[in-house]
Design a protein around this motif. Structure first.
Motif, PDB file in Angstrom:
ATOM      1  N   VAL A  63       2.114  12.611   1.849  1.00 44.51           N
ATOM      2  CA  VAL A  63       3.168  11.697   2.302  1.00 44.51           C
ATOM      3  C   VAL A  63       4.009  11.088   1.186  1.00 44.51           C
ATOM      4  CG1 VAL A  63       2.018  11.047   4.449  1.00 44.51           C
ATOM      5  CG2 VAL A  63       1.518   9.792   2.336  1.00 44.51           C
ATOM      6  N   HIS A  64       3.553  11.240  -0.042  1.00 43.23           N
ATOM      7  CA  HIS A  64       4.209  10.559  -1.157  1.00 43.23           C
ATOM      8  C   HIS A  64       5.715  10.819  -1.184  1.00 43.23           C
ATOM      9  CE1 HIS A  64       4.713   8.862  -5.171  1.00 43.23           C
ATOM     10  NE2 HIS A  64       5.455   9.921  -5.448  1.00 43.23           N
ATOM     11  N   ASP A  65       6.093  12.088  -1.151  1.00 45.11           N
ATOM     12  CA  ASP A  65       7.508  12.428  -1.264  1.00 45.11           C
ATOM     13  C   ASP A  65       8.329  11.859  -0.109  1.00 45.11           C
ATOM     14  OD1 ASP A  65       6.795  13.712  -3.528  1.00 45.11           O
ATOM     15  OD2 ASP A  65       6.935  15.740  -2.708  1.00 45.11           O
ATOM     16  N   ASP A  66       7.776  11.953   1.084  1.00 45.70           N
ATOM     17  CA  ASP A  66       8.511  11.444   2.245  1.00 45.70           C
ATOM     18  C   ASP A  66       8.785   9.954   2.124  1.00 45.70           C
ATOM     19  OD1 ASP A  66       8.233  13.859   4.416  1.00 45.70           O
ATOM     20  OD2 ASP A  66       6.508  13.731   3.089  1.00 45.70           O
ATOM     21  N   ILE A  67       7.795   9.230   1.642  1.00 46.71           N
ATOM     22  CA  ILE A  67       8.017   7.792   1.470  1.00 46.71           C
ATOM     23  C   ILE A  67       9.134   7.546   0.478  1.00 46.71           C
ATOM     24  CG2 ILE A  67       7.026   5.656   0.607  1.00 46.71           C
ATOM     25  CD1 ILE A  67       4.486   6.318   1.733  1.00 46.71           C
ATOM     26  N   GLN A  68       9.078   8.258  -0.627  1.00 45.41           N
ATOM     27  CA  GLN A  68      10.139   8.092  -1.623  1.00 45.41           C
ATOM     28  C   GLN A  68      11.500   8.365  -1.006  1.00 45.41           C
ATOM     29  OE1 GLN A  68       9.712   6.684  -4.426  1.00 45.41           O
ATOM     30  NE2 GLN A  68       7.487   6.658  -4.263  1.00 45.41           N
ATOM     31  N   ASN A  69      11.585   9.405  -0.198  1.00 47.49           N
ATOM     32  CA  ASN A  69      12.856   9.733   0.434  1.00 47.49           C
ATOM     33  C   ASN A  69      13.345   8.616   1.349  1.00 47.49           C
ATOM     34  OD1 ASN A  69      13.032  12.152  -0.868  1.00 47.49           O
ATOM     35  ND2 ASN A  69      12.118  13.333   0.805  1.00 47.49           N
ATOM     36  N   ILE A  70      12.469   8.147   2.208  1.00 50.89           N
ATOM     37  CA  ILE A  70      12.862   7.061   3.097  1.00 50.89           C
ATOM     38  C   ILE A  70      13.299   5.859   2.276  1.00 50.89           C
ATOM     39  CG2 ILE A  70      12.058   5.444   4.856  1.00 50.89           C
ATOM     40  CD1 ILE A  70      10.081   7.567   5.745  1.00 50.89           C
ATOM     41  N   GLN A 117       0.828  -1.209   0.000  1.00 51.19           N
ATOM     42  CA  GLN A 117       0.000   0.000   0.000  1.00 51.19           C
ATOM     43  C   GLN A 117       0.860   1.256   0.000  1.00 51.19           C
ATOM     44  OE1 GLN A 117      -3.083   1.986  -0.555  1.00 51.19           O
ATOM     45  NE2 GLN A 117      -3.876   0.128   0.395  1.00 51.19           N
ATOM     46  N   CYS A 118       1.922   1.249   0.797  1.00 52.30           N
ATOM     47  CA  CYS A 118       2.839   2.402   0.826  1.00 52.30           C
ATOM     48  C   CYS A 118       3.413   2.662  -0.563  1.00 52.30           C
ATOM     49  CB  CYS A 118       3.991   2.148   1.795  1.00 52.30           C
ATOM     50  SG  CYS A 118       3.514   2.191   3.519  1.00 52.30           S
ATOM     51  N   ASN A 119       3.808   1.594  -1.229  1.00 52.27           N
ATOM     52  CA  ASN A 119       4.428   1.772  -2.535  1.00 52.27           C
ATOM     53  C   ASN A 119       3.446   2.314  -3.565  1.00 52.27           C
ATOM     54  OD1 ASN A 119       6.816   0.856  -1.468  1.00 52.27           O
ATOM     55  ND2 ASN A 119       6.526  -1.254  -2.179  1.00 52.27           N
ATOM     56  N   ARG A 120       2.181   2.004  -3.377  1.00 53.39           N
ATOM     57  CA  ARG A 120       1.136   2.517  -4.265  1.00 53.39           C
ATOM     58  C   ARG A 120       0.755   3.955  -3.922  1.00 53.39           C
ATOM     59  NH1 ARG A 120      -2.872  -1.180  -2.557  1.00 53.39           N
ATOM     60  NH2 ARG A 120      -1.650  -3.106  -2.628  1.00 53.39           N
TER      61      ARG A 120
END
Lengths: 208, 208
Positions: free
Chosen positions: A121-128, A112-115
């Motif tokens: 939050v999208h950018d933060d996830i990509q950064n992490i 789900q996070c990857n989707r």
DNA sequence: AAAACAATCGACCATCTTGGTCTATATTAT
DNA sequence: ATAATATAGACCAAGATGGTCGATTGTTTT
């Protein structure tokens, strides 16, 4: 701030983690409800915000947490030396089931996070995600395989894929059948014995 | 009432159907939003309620509709005569992809319906389900297989499962990779050619 | 025992979303 | 021109949202 959370006794901490992971696993970020989380975790609403400040922090904390768990409990433990796909997949399956036992929704949460597309939050996830190089499971596996161990007529990438799909199918079925309750009694060893018999068929069919 | 809907031109009708199926496919009944449906379908809110009266009617209409589609477009067209699993699975795969093309979320929607626990619709779904006997895909397949066509050392139920998982894996991958856009140009024939090469490997490995 | 400190709850807030209605406007047929 | 139908979207009360905060309980420290 999150120190408060990490100093909690394990039982409560995992109750909160699993409640939150589950809520975020099956809904987009914006649709996930902190109310549902606190009621499933059996804590007061104030506590969640005391521990994490706000929804976004909680979400990003969870993402970091599950990435670390997957790395530590699964990927870093695999021994690729044999070069035999079923042997590698079996290790993956076993560690995966053990992690599944502690955090049943962890895989779905990561998917789900990857989707996730929510701008908040999208950018933060990509950064992490980029903090540490993403370990792409399949790439690592494929690079460490010894194709010469297969029967000559099967030395193709397609065979590898078929084996992968077939054995993953068994694990998916197991996970599906344990959806919900008696998860703490999931008999991993027993399951791995069954896994062996599937593995044997695959090896008999494709390996020398 | 729903006559209004059925008299719509096909384009609009399918836009509404797909918007609704998609919304219900990834959320529980209670979380699914009629607002999202009308905005995705590009119709005014009043229209949805003019066509279906209320949310529940829409939902049950959809369920009946997709069941009929699956039956008519897939299950009733399968020829089990060969007794060879990969041949049967290939037919399933092909019809499945064609249906997927028209209604991308149909499978996920049905899965979600089967999981549905919302008291407002749970019983009704069960009733519709029982109207006609549920065709359990796997049972029918298994009953029509000729195990003697397999190599002697593979005449076990486990082999069947492995083949099933393996070939389903390919279709899942295809579906996953076409998530979103260019769906109307999904090259079914081309995919079925690839399917053949996976099939050949399986047959070479397990069949006489 | 008292006082100080930390942990916990859930009522509460303004804001937004919900399923559903209804009126006003287009469109079509006569 | 008139009547009939199709459509949109502002609007409604009811409920859910993320987040706050005072009150209460539990645990130390003195």
């Amino acid at each position: 701030m999150k120190d408060f959370f990490e100093k909690l006794d394990e039982q409560k901490r995992e109750r909160i983690l699993n409640a939150a992971i589950k809520e975020f696993a099956y809904k987009k970020y914006e649709d996930a409800s902190t109310n549902n989380i606190v009621s499933a975790a059996q804590i007061g609403k104030g506590m969640l915000f005391h521990y994490f400040g706000n929804k976004k922090n909680l979400y990003l904390y969870l993402y970091r947490y599950v990435r670390e768990v997957m790395d530590k409990e699964i990927y870093s433990r695999i021994d690729y030396e044999s070069g035999v796909l079923p042997i590698i997949l079996k290790q993956l399956a076993k560690y995966n089931l053990e992690t599944f036992k502690r955090h049943p929704s962890i895989t779905d949460f990561i998917a789900q996070c990857n989707r996730e597309t929510s701008p908040e939050v999208h950018d933060d996830i990509q950064n992490i995600r980029n903090e540490r190089g993403v370990k792409i499971k399949e790439d690592i596996i494929y690079k460490n395989l010894d194709m010469k161990l297969l029967k000559p007529e099967f030395r193709e990438k397609q065979t590898i894929k078929l084996i992968h799909w077939a054995l993953d199918g068994y694990i998916s079925e197991i996970k599906g059948s344990y959806n919900g309750e008696n998860l703490d009694q999931l008999p991993v060893e027993e399951i791995m014995t069954d896994y062996d018999s599937y593995m044997d068929i695959i090896c008999k069919a494709f390996y020398l």
